[in-house]
Design a protein around this motif. Sequence first.
Motif, mmCIF file in Angstrom:
data_model
loop_
_atom_site.group_PDB
_atom_site.id
_atom_site.type_symbol
_atom_site.label_atom_id
_atom_site.label_comp_id
_atom_site.label_asym_id
_atom_site.label_seq_id
_atom_site.Cartn_x
_atom_site.Cartn_y
_atom_site.Cartn_z
ATOM 1 N N ARG A 114 0.927 6.487 -7.041
ATOM 2 C CA ARG A 114 -0.309 7.572 -7.315
ATOM 3 C C ARG A 114 0.358 9.048 -7.129
ATOM 4 N N THR A 115 1.115 9.285 -6.228
ATOM 5 C CA THR A 115 1.413 10.756 -6.052
ATOM 6 C C THR A 115 2.602 10.982 -6.803
ATOM 7 N N GLY A 116 3.120 10.144 -7.781
ATOM 8 C CA GLY A 116 4.340 10.586 -8.336
ATOM 9 C C GLY A 116 5.772 10.260 -7.739
ATOM 10 N N THR A 120 0.762 -1.208 0.177
ATOM 11 C CA THR A 120 0.109 0.023 -0.021
ATOM 12 C C THR A 120 0.924 1.401 0.166
ATOM 13 N N ASP A 121 1.971 1.181 0.740
ATOM 14 C CA ASP A 121 3.066 2.587 0.823
ATOM 15 C C ASP A 121 3.394 2.703 -0.514
ATOM 16 N N LEU A 122 3.855 1.578 -1.252
ATOM 17 C CA LEU A 122 4.559 1.802 -2.823
ATOM 18 C C LEU A 122 3.279 2.383 -3.459
#
Length: 215
Positions: free
Chosen positions: A61-63, A54-56
């Motif tokens: 997603r946020t670049g 999930t962290d990755l």
Amino acid sequence: MKRRRVGAVMTGDVVRAQGGTPAIELTRWMAEFGINGVPVVDGDDKVIGVVSATDLERARRTGGSSPDRSARTLMSTPAHTVRADDSVVRAARLMSSYGIERLPVVDEEARLVGMLTRRDVLRLFARSDEEIRAEVIDAIVLRTMWLDPAGVDVSVRDGVVTLEGSLDTSGQAAALVGMARMVDGVTSVVDRLAHRRTGPWRGPERGKEDDARPP
């Protein structure tokens, strides 16, 4: 009562990262080993965080998932951990409280010694109703509370324990219900116990334990 300990069900061979491990390497490890989280340790092998899939994904997603990103900048902290001698029940409740899928297992000096996953917990708790009923009767009714099993009816269905019968005190009934809830695999307890008087449960009287033991 028999309490399952984390050390008996954890995975001992753990993939671990250092703070400087790049994101691309973490992604590769998760795919290669079929895992969805990697503990991050310092130079003394002490857990400082956990990088999850999930962290990755959030970083992607946020670049922010470029190869130069490291475990230190991606990991979730503080890391929730358990000890090998902790009960699996405690670990399961910790997972539920924090909404996490895995717990690093550490020794008395906080060094990583294993990993416990929700899958490990569910596998352990997948006990038959017959196994649960036998443990409630043997470990609690007989060996701990010294009750006559003929006076306590224990039934289990899909992990739900139902207790019926009449006990001496309200405290005795409450103790039986509380201990039944702690048995591995029990999802809930239905209390249908009656009691003859209000009062605490003090356990078998000293010197009368042999007389109290059911035949």
